[in-house]
Design a protein around this motif. Structure first.
Motif, PDB file in Angstrom:
ATOM      1  N   SER A 250     -65.016 -11.198  29.649  1.00 53.15           N
ATOM      2  CA  SER A 250     -64.022 -11.287  28.567  1.00 53.15           C
ATOM      3  C   SER A 250     -64.085 -12.663  27.915  1.00 53.15           C
ATOM      4  O   SER A 250     -64.361 -13.668  28.575  1.00 53.15           O
ATOM      5  N   GLN A 251     -63.827 -12.691  26.628  1.00 52.66           N
ATOM      6  CA  GLN A 251     -63.840 -13.948  25.883  1.00 52.66           C
ATOM      7  C   GLN A 251     -62.415 -14.314  25.466  1.00 52.66           C
ATOM      8  O   GLN A 251     -61.513 -13.474  25.451  1.00 52.66           O
ATOM      9  N   ASP A 252     -62.235 -15.580  25.098  1.00 54.14           N
ATOM     10  CA  ASP A 252     -60.948 -16.038  24.580  1.00 54.14           C
ATOM     11  C   ASP A 252     -60.591 -15.237  23.330  1.00 54.14           C
ATOM     12  O   ASP A 252     -61.428 -15.014  22.454  1.00 54.14           O
ATOM     13  N   GLY A 253     -59.352 -14.773  23.258  1.00 54.41           N
ATOM     14  CA  GLY A 253     -58.896 -14.001  22.113  1.00 54.41           C
ATOM     15  C   GLY A 253     -59.002 -12.498  22.278  1.00 54.41           C
ATOM     16  O   GLY A 253     -58.533 -11.747  21.415  1.00 54.41           O
ATOM     17  N   GLU A 274     -53.143 -10.925  24.590  1.00 58.97           N
ATOM     18  CA  GLU A 274     -54.287 -11.664  24.067  1.00 58.97           C
ATOM     19  C   GLU A 274     -54.670 -12.763  25.039  1.00 58.97           C
ATOM     20  O   GLU A 274     -53.850 -13.618  25.380  1.00 58.97           O
ATOM     21  N   LEU A 275     -55.919 -12.712  25.501  1.00 62.25           N
ATOM     22  CA  LEU A 275     -56.380 -13.656  26.506  1.00 62.25           C
ATOM     23  C   LEU A 275     -56.581 -15.039  25.892  1.00 62.25           C
ATOM     24  O   LEU A 275     -57.153 -15.180  24.799  1.00 62.25           O
ATOM     25  N   ARG A 276     -56.098 -16.044  26.608  1.00 62.61           N
ATOM     26  CA  ARG A 276     -56.291 -17.433  26.207  1.00 62.61           C
ATOM     27  C   ARG A 276     -56.946 -18.155  27.396  1.00 62.61           C
ATOM     28  O   ARG A 276     -56.297 -18.406  28.418  1.00 62.61           O
ATOM     29  N   VAL A 277     -58.230 -18.449  27.255  1.00 65.49           N
ATOM     30  CA  VAL A 277     -58.967 -19.082  28.345  1.00 65.49           C
ATOM     31  C   VAL A 277     -58.612 -20.566  28.408  1.00 65.49           C
ATOM     32  O   VAL A 277     -58.792 -21.301  27.424  1.00 65.49           O
ATOM     33  N   HIS A 278     -58.089 -20.990  29.540  1.00 70.73           N
ATOM     34  CA  HIS A 278     -57.703 -22.382  29.756  1.00 70.73           C
ATOM     35  C   HIS A 278     -58.696 -23.025  30.728  1.00 70.73           C
ATOM     36  O   HIS A 278     -58.915 -22.512  31.822  1.00 70.73           O
TER      37      HIS A 278
END
Length: 308
Positions: A250-253, A274-278
């Protein structure tokens, strides 16, 4: 005697349904109610609107009025055709109010003689409707709640009755801008009968969720390894925490949907995550070494193609 076009007075077509006529009347009665209106000749307009509604709301009186034909224009000189009868006779003469509440046109059509009186012209006329905004949390919008509302005196200028308290039920499933009808809680009419009150729902901003129609949106922080390898994580919803499976790579967003976890009823909205990669900051030399090894083992240029 001048002909009165009751349809034109209410601003409806001649084939308007009962609900359309009622809505038009309530809108105009609220506009011209003498207790709240600042319109010129508000009382005269209010009586005229009430007279038109008195005729058009009643199937028998409306049918009798329509039998006169649609060819008349408002303001034309008019006399009932010879032998014409509305078919009501002395049935209007209950004596509760006199024909002073009606025009000569109405009297000639339905009363038969001055002073005959039609029972309850203003007696059963409801007052103006009122509108009041109520703010609810998203959690209350999902499960419903009870609320005590204090109607401030300023509401009287908007068709309300200031200084009252109401205990109201906010039903589950409400959405932004929805109107909740409270029968008989509006402004009192000339005979004391109240109009309705409408509560307009305003959703209080939430620190985590954003609302779009019936759907809610949540930005979910995830680690790089959760996004890359996939994981099952706990996610907050308006109905409580649920498990969410994050697909590998999975990618950010990336957006994931939780069906039926939004607002409203039949159908209920969804929740979009919505994924937010930290990226964790390197706080030690060992952390920095791990990042260097990652850079060597997995060469990657996220800006490739940016300058093409």
């Amino acid at each position: 005697m001048k002909f009165k076009d009751y349809y034109e007075i209410l601003g409806v077509e001649r084939d308007a349904g009962a609900d359309d006529i009622k809505r038009a009347y309530r809108k105009l009665a609220r506009k011209y109610h003498p207790d709240v209106s600042k319109e010129p000749d508000a009382e005269a307009h209010f009586k005229e609107v009430g007279e038109a509604y008195e005729v058009l709301k009643d199937p028998k009186k409306r049918s009798a009025y329509d039998n006169l034909g649609a060819g008349w224009q408002d303001g034309q000189e008019f006399s009932p055709p010879p032998g014409w009868s509305a078919g009501f006779g002395d049935g209007f003469r209950s004596g509760r109010v006199d024909f002073g509440d009606f025009s000569d046109f109405f009297e000639h059509l339905f009363g038969g003689a001055p002073g005959g009186g039609f029972g309850g012209r203003f007696e059963d006329m409801p007052g103006a409707d009122a509108q009041f905004e109520v703010e609810v949390t998203l959690e209350e919008a999902v499960r419903g709640s009870e609320r005590s509302l204090r109607l401030e005196p300023a509401m009287a200028r908007a068709g309300g009755d200031g200084g009252r308290s109401l205990k109201v039920r906010i039903p589950a499933g409400v959405t932004e801008g929805q109107r909740i009808r409270l029968p008989g809680q509006g402004s009192p009419g000339p005979g004391g009968r109240r109009g309705d009150m409408f509560l307009v729902v305003r959703l209080r901003p939430h620190r985590h969720f954003k609302v779009q129609g019936r759907d809610v949106h949540l930005a979910l922080p995830v680690t790089p390894w959760e996004a890359a390898l996939g994981a099952t994580v706990k996610v907050p919803t308006l109905g409580g925490a649920v498990d969410l499976k994050i697909p590998p790579r999975s990618q950010d967003g990336r957006r994931l949907r939780l069906k039926g976890r939004g607002l409203g009823r039949q159908p209920k909205g969804d929740q979009y995550v919505e994924l937010r990669v930290h990226t964790p900051p390197p706080r030690t030399a060992e952390h920095e070494a791990i990042y260097r090894r990652m850079a060597e083992a997995m060469p990657f240029d996220p800006r490739a193609g940016l300058f093409d």
